[in-house]
Design a protein around this motif. Structure first.
Motif, PDB file in Angstrom:
ATOM      1  N   MET A   1     -44.397 179.865 112.835  1.00  0.00           N
ATOM      2  CA  MET A   1     -43.179 179.130 113.198  1.00  0.00           C
ATOM      3  C   MET A   1     -42.315 178.957 111.948  1.00  0.00           C
ATOM      4  O   MET A   1     -42.824 178.595 110.891  1.00  0.00           O
ATOM      5  N   ASN A   2     -41.037 179.256 112.057  1.00  0.00           N
ATOM      6  CA  ASN A   2     -40.192 179.014 110.893  1.00  0.00           C
ATOM      7  C   ASN A   2     -39.497 177.653 111.014  1.00  0.00           C
ATOM      8  O   ASN A   2     -39.660 176.946 112.013  1.00  0.00           O
ATOM      9  N   TYR A   3     -38.747 177.300 109.989  1.00  0.00           N
ATOM     10  CA  TYR A   3     -38.119 175.966 109.941  1.00  0.00           C
ATOM     11  C   TYR A   3     -37.240 175.710 111.167  1.00  0.00           C
ATOM     12  O   TYR A   3     -37.302 174.641 111.778  1.00  0.00           O
ATOM     13  N   ILE A   6     -39.274 174.893 114.120  1.00  0.00           N
ATOM     14  CA  ILE A   6     -39.844 173.536 114.048  1.00  0.00           C
ATOM     15  C   ILE A   6     -38.792 172.521 114.500  1.00  0.00           C
ATOM     16  O   ILE A   6     -39.073 171.622 115.302  1.00  0.00           O
ATOM     17  N   ILE A   7     -37.576 172.682 113.990  1.00  0.00           N
ATOM     18  CA  ILE A   7     -36.507 171.760 114.400  1.00  0.00           C
ATOM     19  C   ILE A   7     -36.330 171.831 115.916  1.00  0.00           C
ATOM     20  O   ILE A   7     -36.280 170.816 116.610  1.00  0.00           O
ATOM     21  N   GLY A 391     -31.782 168.570 108.928  1.00  0.00           N
ATOM     22  CA  GLY A 391     -33.093 168.126 109.415  1.00  0.00           C
ATOM     23  C   GLY A 391     -33.414 166.734 108.898  1.00  0.00           C
ATOM     24  O   GLY A 391     -33.924 165.881 109.633  1.00  0.00           O
ATOM     25  N   LEU A 392     -33.087 166.510 107.646  1.00  0.00           N
ATOM     26  CA  LEU A 392     -33.363 165.209 107.030  1.00  0.00           C
ATOM     27  C   LEU A 392     -32.503 164.116 107.678  1.00  0.00           C
ATOM     28  O   LEU A 392     -32.990 162.999 107.931  1.00  0.00           O
ATOM     29  N   ALA A 395     -33.981 163.422 111.021  1.00  0.00           N
ATOM     30  CA  ALA A 395     -35.203 162.624 110.848  1.00  0.00           C
ATOM     31  C   ALA A 395     -34.832 161.164 110.616  1.00  0.00           C
ATOM     32  O   ALA A 395     -35.389 160.259 111.248  1.00  0.00           O
ATOM     33  N   ASN A 396     -33.870 160.930 109.729  1.00  0.00           N
ATOM     34  CA  ASN A 396     -33.439 159.561 109.456  1.00  0.00           C
ATOM     35  C   ASN A 396     -32.880 158.876 110.698  1.00  0.00           C
ATOM     36  O   ASN A 396     -32.974 157.664 110.834  1.00  0.00           O
ATOM     37  N   LYS A 398     -34.048 159.303 113.547  1.00  0.00           N
ATOM     38  CA  LYS A 398     -35.178 159.319 114.492  1.00  0.00           C
ATOM     39  C   LYS A 398     -34.938 160.274 115.662  1.00  0.00           C
ATOM     40  O   LYS A 398     -35.306 160.003 116.799  1.00  0.00           O
ATOM     41  N   LEU A 400     -36.052 163.480 115.403  1.00  0.00           N
ATOM     42  CA  LEU A 400     -37.058 164.541 115.303  1.00  0.00           C
ATOM     43  C   LEU A 400     -38.432 163.952 115.587  1.00  0.00           C
ATOM     44  O   LEU A 400     -38.825 162.960 114.978  1.00  0.00           O
ATOM     45  N   LYS A 402     -42.671 164.220 115.655  1.00  0.00           N
ATOM     46  CA  LYS A 402     -43.701 164.693 114.736  1.00  0.00           C
ATOM     47  C   LYS A 402     -43.991 166.173 115.020  1.00  0.00           C
ATOM     48  O   LYS A 402     -43.955 166.604 116.165  1.00  0.00           O
ATOM     49  N   PHE A 403     -44.269 166.929 113.949  1.00  0.00           N
ATOM     50  CA  PHE A 403     -44.607 168.352 114.087  1.00  0.00           C
ATOM     51  C   PHE A 403     -46.122 168.511 114.037  1.00  0.00           C
ATOM     52  O   PHE A 403     -46.754 168.189 113.035  1.00  0.00           O
ATOM     53  N   GLY A 404     -46.686 169.008 115.097  1.00  0.00           N
ATOM     54  CA  GLY A 404     -48.130 169.273 115.119  1.00  0.00           C
ATOM     55  C   GLY A 404     -48.938 168.012 115.363  1.00  0.00           C
ATOM     56  O   GLY A 404     -48.446 166.899 115.214  1.00  0.00           O
ATOM     57  N   ALA A 405     -50.198 168.229 115.751  1.00  0.00           N
ATOM     58  CA  ALA A 405     -51.043 167.088 116.125  1.00  0.00           C
ATOM     59  C   ALA A 405     -51.647 166.439 114.883  1.00  0.00           C
ATOM     60  O   ALA A 405     -51.724 167.055 113.846  1.00  0.00           O
TER      61      ALA A 405
END
Lengths: 405, 405
Positions: A1-3, A6-7, A391-392, A395-396, A398, A400, A402-405
């Protein structure tokens, strides 16, 4: 998976508001010619200083260390589009820059009126820099060419001797792997258009016919008895900010180029007054309607490119003075940065990392007390590439998961 | 050559000892709700402070700026596996998390007991959260299904209403591109399993038969008269720490998930007492037997996720108090960091960069005198992605040769 994936896999929507305030070319370097301080260090900025104390800061590489971006890469990086892989052709930038709404598959070219002698040799590539009014008149003449081989010809005058031609096909596929017809030097004939693949060759033939018919129409209009084409480009296929980030986005920018980039990314263009207060007030009055606001201040770049330290300082101080308009109507996340540096001592864009400030409930706060290049070296964000800024900010806000378990 | 190839081409073995001490979720942000200091800033940590003065520090991005990792990506990054490209499926994490040793080609699924009505509709996806004891009993009933179509069925009870089913094929290839059978909402029937390619479709058929037989076995066990499956996943094909780094590695971790990840990477699982002193003493008593020790402290993350500032501070102070146990038995390289941040003010994992300290004969020493987020902004390591940490630790341990002539 690339960036990007993920987004895409973690993005969600909420009611948060984000402002990205871009002070174009704000980054600078200390120079003995200019009081040995950067304009941000020299300027009196009580509001920015106070904000810095309550924020986290860092520095952005517009592309990668040492790479100086044009305005295109500089801005698309800030919006999270990889500036190394996304090239917006000059013809397209010129077209959207003068407010033309390109459709998918449109091909646009930057055009100059020029002077040609009786042997078909270009003697002045800018037709003696004829005034805009004359260009409008000549464009009206050219507009009698409405269609060639099923391709609609749309002509829009620009500033001075410049205009834009847009080719819009009704049914046939047209391509833009086509050379400039501008020989780029005087004393040569215009180059015929050649296409590198069949759809481009089809359009190249249309362009050659357009040039022939067009030259015939203006042959008596010396010094503007010819025109040259450059930067022939298709509208890039880009996901919009809505598609990429689920954001309803608005641009508050005065200059055509930045409005153009914003419109290519699907932002709504809000009316943008000339004053900085006006820009900020436009945000306030539209706050409820959008999730994301791109506010663009041009003065810092212009001053840097002019080597005008005082004017750059003054522009920064104007931003500082108007800042309370935003702060009294705080978005959830406020970022202040630039698209690149434009050091006064260099009179041009540069590669120097750009100061960045992020303020929000979850931004955290570092020990840095001022918003300037050298203070930001010690910030809690470190140095990173502009393409990760969006992305940041998400994230700030809220936005985004969580990525992955 | 990519980074992994460079590591592979320069790696060598020696007698050095490396400790990676992971304080889970230790990173935090200053918040007015919590004394405006991060727990690391607020805690009384004389041993960490002294160590910081003799070490080099920096900050880690668990993935990339703005990306909040789950525990899986957070940890695999620390061990030098690219967290963007390595996804450990939830079924696998659940299986290794309860101590099950997966073999290559095993496929594991998370299962819940559930309540189904007479029309085959799920009325409670968690079967009223039945107690672990009842789950053990029901699993024993299901265990009478030992094999379907040559695929061995292995059932392991978990906590509460949860259990894990592992499918182990004797000869046929089985795949895990299979949907969840959990409809994810009550009022719907369980979904039949479908496979996206032939090996997955083969296993999907096995799963559907398993469900049919299993439901028949527990049909009178209301409220737990059905079960649902999620996160069906194959064991990832990973190089072990021995294959990647020539390291004999040991994990000292209390919690099943981290023991599980470590076991997937080929680490030996050492007994891990509950106390922090106990964890550190386990290192001391096994020091001669391994090259690399992953020591995992969970309390910092739990406190962050609970928004319990005092408890996070207290856990950090316990680590500090116990630190001399390690320092008196110093490894050649000691790294202290986290797998991600878990700010008390957010009560969740976050994207904020994690403080990092590296101590060793060749680590160097910067001007930073404390081990906390903001002090680490100014460290000699800068900001970088977690996936490069292992290479740096190996370099500090003189286990990497020069790259290129």
């Amino acid at each position: 998976m690339n960036y990007e994936q993920i987004i895409k896999s973690t993005i969600k929507s909420n009611n948060s508001k984000i402002i990205l305030l871009v002070l174009d070319g704000v980054g600078d370097i200390r120079s003995p010619k200019f009081k040995d301080k950067t304009p941000l260090e020299y300027a009196h900025t009580p509001n920015l200083d106070k904000l810095a104390k309550e924020s986290v800061v860092g520095r952005l590489h517009p592309v990668l260390p040492g790479i100086t971006p044009g305005s295109g890469p500089g801005h698309v990086g800030l919006f999270g589009y990889d500036p190394m892989n996304l090239t917006i052709g000059r013809g397209v930038l010129e077209a959207v820059g003068i407010g033309f709404q390109l459709k998918s598959y449109d091909v646009a070219a930057r055009c100059n009126f020029a002077t040609m002698n009786e042997n078909g040799i270009i003697t002045d590539r800018r037709a003696g820099r004829i005034p805009t009014e004359l260009t409008i008149e000549l464009c009206n003449t050219l507009k009698s060419i409405k269609e060639i081989d099923g391709v609609e010809i749309i002509i829009k005058p620009g500033k001075g001797h410049r205009f834009v031609t847009v080719f819009r096909s009704k049914d046939k596929e047209i391509g833009s792997y086509i050379n400039d017809t501008d020989p780029l030097t005087e004393g040569k004939a215009p180059l015929p258009a050649h296409g590198k693949n069949p759809p481009s060759q089809f359009l190249a033939n249309v362009i050659n016919k357009f040039i022939k018919e067009g030259y015939a129409l203006i042959k008596d209009k010396h010094p503007a008895n010819a025109f040259l084409m450059r930067g022939i480009a298709s509208k890039p296929k880009l996901p919009t900010m809505r598609e990429k980030y689920l954001l309803e986005s608005a641009a508050i920018a005065t200059y055509p180029m930045y409005r153009g980039i914003a419109s290519l990314l699907g932002m709504t263009l809000l009316p943008a007054p000339d004053s900085i207060e006006g820009l900020f007030e436009t945000y306030v009055s539209n706050k409820q309607k959008y999730d994301f606001f791109f506010i663009h201040v041009k003065g810092t770049d212009q001053a840097g490119e002019d080597g005008d330290f005082e004017s750059k300082v003054s522009c920064i101080e104007k931003v500082d003075k108007a800042l309370p308009i935003i702060l009294e109507n705080k978005p959830d996340v406020l970022a202040i940065t630039g698209d690149h540096s434009s050091p006064c001592a260099m009179r041009s864009h540069s590669w120097h990392p750009i100061p960045l400030l992020i303020h929000g409930q979850f931004s955290g706060r570092d020990d840095v007390k001022f918003f300037n290049e050298n203070a930001c070296n010690n910030g809690g964000l470190g140095f990173f590439e502009s393409k990760y800024l969006m992305g940041l900010l998400l994230a700030n806000a809220k936005r985004l998961d969580k990525f992955g378990a």
